[in-house]
Design an enzyme around this catalytic site. Structure first.
Site, mmCIF file in Angstrom:
data_model
loop_
_atom_site.group_PDB
_atom_site.id
_atom_site.type_symbol
_atom_site.label_atom_id
_atom_site.label_comp_id
_atom_site.label_asym_id
_atom_site.label_seq_id
_atom_site.Cartn_x
_atom_site.Cartn_y
_atom_site.Cartn_z
ATOM 1 N N HIS A 73 7.463 30.716 39.444
ATOM 2 C CA HIS A 73 7.883 30.079 40.993
ATOM 3 C C HIS A 73 7.260 30.799 42.022
ATOM 4 C CE1 HIS A 73 10.529 33.560 40.992
ATOM 5 N NE2 HIS A 73 10.724 33.368 42.208
ATOM 6 N N LYS A 114 6.187 40.875 31.812
ATOM 7 C CA LYS A 114 6.011 42.315 31.208
ATOM 8 C C LYS A 114 5.211 42.060 29.956
ATOM 9 C CE LYS A 114 8.429 46.023 31.670
ATOM 10 N NZ LYS A 114 8.947 46.569 32.662
HETATM 11 P P1 NAD Z 1 8.632 57.663 30.139
HETATM 12 O O1 NAD Z 1 7.779 57.187 28.851
HETATM 13 O O2 NAD Z 1 7.701 58.050 31.286
HETATM 14 O O3 NAD Z 1 9.780 58.147 29.716
HETATM 15 C C1 NAD Z 1 10.863 57.968 28.877
HETATM 16 C C2 NAD Z 1 11.488 59.135 28.384
HETATM 17 O O4 NAD Z 1 12.616 58.860 27.359
HETATM 18 C C3 NAD Z 1 10.457 59.934 27.479
HETATM 19 O O5 NAD Z 1 10.503 61.413 27.929
HETATM 20 C C4 NAD Z 1 11.038 59.692 25.963
HETATM 21 O O6 NAD Z 1 10.735 61.168 25.312
HETATM 22 C C5 NAD Z 1 12.606 59.738 26.226
HETATM 23 N N1 NAD Z 1 13.314 59.078 25.402
HETATM 24 C C6 NAD Z 1 12.901 58.004 24.440
HETATM 25 N N2 NAD Z 1 13.935 57.706 23.554
HETATM 26 C C7 NAD Z 1 14.818 58.439 23.967
HETATM 27 C C8 NAD Z 1 16.160 58.887 23.330
HETATM 28 N N3 NAD Z 1 16.667 58.008 22.341
HETATM 29 N N4 NAD Z 1 17.163 59.628 23.942
HETATM 30 C C9 NAD Z 1 16.636 60.492 24.963
HETATM 31 N N5 NAD Z 1 15.323 60.595 25.467
HETATM 32 C C10 NAD Z 1 14.552 59.528 25.065
HETATM 33 O O7 NAD Z 1 9.073 56.034 30.448
HETATM 34 P P2 NAD Z 1 9.577 55.686 32.297
HETATM 35 O O8 NAD Z 1 8.479 54.868 32.853
HETATM 36 O O9 NAD Z 1 10.303 56.579 32.591
HETATM 37 O O10 NAD Z 1 10.818 54.377 31.702
HETATM 38 C C11 NAD Z 1 12.033 54.602 31.173
HETATM 39 C C12 NAD Z 1 12.756 53.395 31.567
HETATM 40 O O11 NAD Z 1 12.798 53.121 32.869
HETATM 41 C C13 NAD Z 1 12.430 52.441 30.772
HETATM 42 O O12 NAD Z 1 13.469 51.387 30.236
HETATM 43 C C14 NAD Z 1 11.559 51.447 31.763
HETATM 44 O O13 NAD Z 1 11.686 50.158 31.383
HETATM 45 C C15 NAD Z 1 12.315 51.651 32.959
HETATM 46 N N6 NAD Z 1 11.455 51.344 34.322
HETATM 47 C C16 NAD Z 1 10.383 51.990 34.448
HETATM 48 C C17 NAD Z 1 9.774 52.011 35.595
HETATM 49 C C18 NAD Z 1 8.424 52.657 35.804
HETATM 50 O O14 NAD Z 1 8.002 52.732 37.130
HETATM 51 N N7 NAD Z 1 7.816 53.435 35.096
HETATM 52 C C19 NAD Z 1 10.022 50.784 36.467
HETATM 53 C C20 NAD Z 1 11.261 50.338 36.275
HETATM 54 C C21 NAD Z 1 11.874 50.473 35.188
#
Ligand code: NAD
Length: 479
Positions: A73, A114
């Site tokens: 959209h 995504k």
């Molecule tokens: P990232 O890879 O930088 O960090 C994720 C962290 O979580 C890692 O350090 C990993 O070791 C840890 N992890 C994984 N499984 C785990 C568990 N079971 N228990 C504890 N820790 C665990 O990723 P990110 O970019 O910080 O993204 C994290 C979340 O935020 C995701 O759901 C992503 O979709 C969401 N998100 C990210 C962004 C962004 O700008 N990066 C934006 C919106 C949403």
């Protein structure tokens, strides 16, 4: 594990079912015809790819990847690329769906998308990673699933600036005469036309969102806490980009107390609090948070989610708060920094316990907001401060001189120095981010209160469905 509606069979499906459940719950309060709601709900396109990538030892790995464009959209569509062994088509569609509503909530003119690549981000050589990203970009370009006017990826779980730089470079190589080619991806390094503040944007947005929520006395009173962030105890799951920056700003700007961090190797806990910057430095040096000075180590880090605290921030992956552990959760607020951390089944349990959830679909929208600014910068071919910084500085200086001419006491020279600097690009970015998160919260909060919706997530979905639905209606897609 229990299921959201008693029908999902495994976790990824559970995530998509939860998102659909939240949609249906909110859609009931809107006035749209059922067919239009179906259009707002369904994913418009999904591209499944498999392609070979060669390891340095000559072995070939066939990699599975997806790009989902949930809603056309608005164009381009926008959403991160995730590297995880748990990637599936359902997960990618669920994340793309959230992106559509997220963009609508923060008034960013994109449809949701995504990408997911089914690989472990933790044990890959740089060479393999680079080959993989370049091939992925070529595959997406082949089907017109990337481009500044079409679909614009960004970082997500397991990816960051370096991957975005390789995507930009590969796209440039394939489209060398496209004037806006650098707008094909956001989250790029500054040296490659990125924008200051993008890396920390999601975490800073999480901070602004929590502040806005807790600024309301009625909301704070309803869950039995004082208004404001200062002094609140915080437990974070995931010390990655989003988790670390959320904690950093809560600690440094909000004066909150980080008491627990859960990571893959285990969790650490200290009820008196610890410095999250020191923890990150310690993990970088030792490769683990284990034995971080002054903290208890918990082998099974998922246990930390159930410890008593004011604010629990899941910032890792989806389905972390589910029907199994929801009854033990003691946090007063769950601030969903990750996408989909709470299943629909868990949410029902938490509602009965009067736990307030600040939903992902609003709370982690800071990343896409600043990605929007980066995309605009790439399309305008000019940084936000270039045209105004000097003028601002001159105007501030004139104002200072005018005030000083009418008072006997001159200003402190340090204060004058600060005022006579024009705003930098990071100032524009962070002030616009703060403004966006604040306005968006007020919009969904008003829906929550004035339409008597059951919770903040339903209000956020309700707001988003109305925005997307109205744009479909005005486009006249049903002639
Ligand atoms: P990232 O890879 O930088 O960090 C994720 C962290 O979580 C890692 O350090 C990993 O070791 C840890 N992890 C994984 N499984 C785990 C568990 N079971 N228990 C504890 N820790 C665990 O990723 P990110 O970019 O910080 O993204 C994290 C979340 O935020 C995701 O759901 C992503 O979709 C969401 N998100 C990210 C962004 C962004 O700008 N990066 C934006 C919106 C949403």
């Amino acid at each position: 594990m229990g299921t959201a509606q008693g029908q999902a069979k495994e976790p990824k499906e559970l995530f998509l079912r939860s998102v659909e459940h939240y949609f249906d719950k909110a859609a009931r309060y809107t006035q749209f015809r059922p067919g239009l709601l179906e259009q707002v709900k369904n994913c418009n396109s999904v591209y499944k790819m498999t392609f070979p990538v060669e390891h340095e030892d000559g072995t070939i790995e066939v990699v599975e990847a997806y790009r989902a464009q949930h809603s056309h959209h608005r164009l381009p569509t926008k959403g991160g690329i995730r590297f995880s062994t748990m990637v599936t088509m359902e997960e990618t569609v669920a994340l793309a769906t959230l992106m559509t509503y997220k963009c609508a909530i923060v008034d960013v003119p994109f449809g949701g998308a995504k990408g997911g690549v089914k690989v472990s981000p933790h044990n890959m050589t740089t060479t393999f990673r680079r080959r993989l990203v370049r091939r992925l970009t070529a595959e997406m370009a082949r089907k017109n699933f990337i481009g500044p006017e079409v679909d614009v990826p960004a970082p997500d779980y397991g990816t960051g600036e370096q991957e975005m730089a390789w995507i930009a470079d590969t796209y440039m190589a394939l489209n060398s005469s496209q004037m806006n080619a650098f707008g094909c991806v956001t989250g790029k390094p500054l040296s490659l036309h990125g924008i200051p503040g993008r890396t920390e944007a999601t975490g800073l947005g999480v901070y602004y969102g929590i502040c806005e929520c807790l600024a309301d006395r009625g909301t704070a009173a309803s869950i039995g806490v004082d208004p404001g962030v200062a002094g609140k105890t915080v437990i974070i799951q995931g010390l990655g980009n989003v988790g670390y920056h959320s904690g950093k700003y809560l600690q440094e700007l909000g004066d909150a107390k980080i008491i627990g961090v859960a990571e893959r190797e285990g969790g650490i806990f200290n009820p008196s609090g610890f410095d999250i910057n020191k923890l990150l430095a310690y993990r970088k040096e030792h490769g683990s948070i284990k034995n971080f000075p002054g903290c208890e180590f918990i082998e099974d880090s998922s246990q930390l989610l159930t410890y008593a605290c004011d604010i629990l921030i899941p910032a890792a992956l989806e389905n972390q708060i589910n029907e199994e552990n929801a009854p033990q959760i003691q946090a007063k607020i769950i601030a969903e920094a990750a996408n989909g951390p709470t299943t629909a089944g868990a949410e029902a349990i938490l509602a009965r316990k009067n736990c307030l959830i600040i939903p992902d679909v609003y709370l982690n929208a800071g990343g896409v907001t600043v990605s929007y600014f980066e995309w605009l910068k790439n399309i305008f071919h000019v940084s936000f401060d270039r045209m105004t910084s000097r003028l601002q500085s001159i105007n501030n200086q004139r104002m200072i001189e005018a005030i000083e001419a009418h008072t006997t006491k001159p200003f402190d020279p340090e204060f004058v120095k600060g005022l006579s600097n024009g705003a930098r690009e990071i100032d524009f970015v962070q002030s616009a981010l703060a403004d966006t998160m604040t306005r968006a919260y007020q919009n969904i909060f008003q829906c929550w209160k004035s339409s008597s919706l059951p919770d903040l997530r339903t209000a956020a979905f309700y707001f988003a469905i109305n925005r997307v639905g109205r744009s479909y209606e005005t486009m006249g897609i049903f002639p």
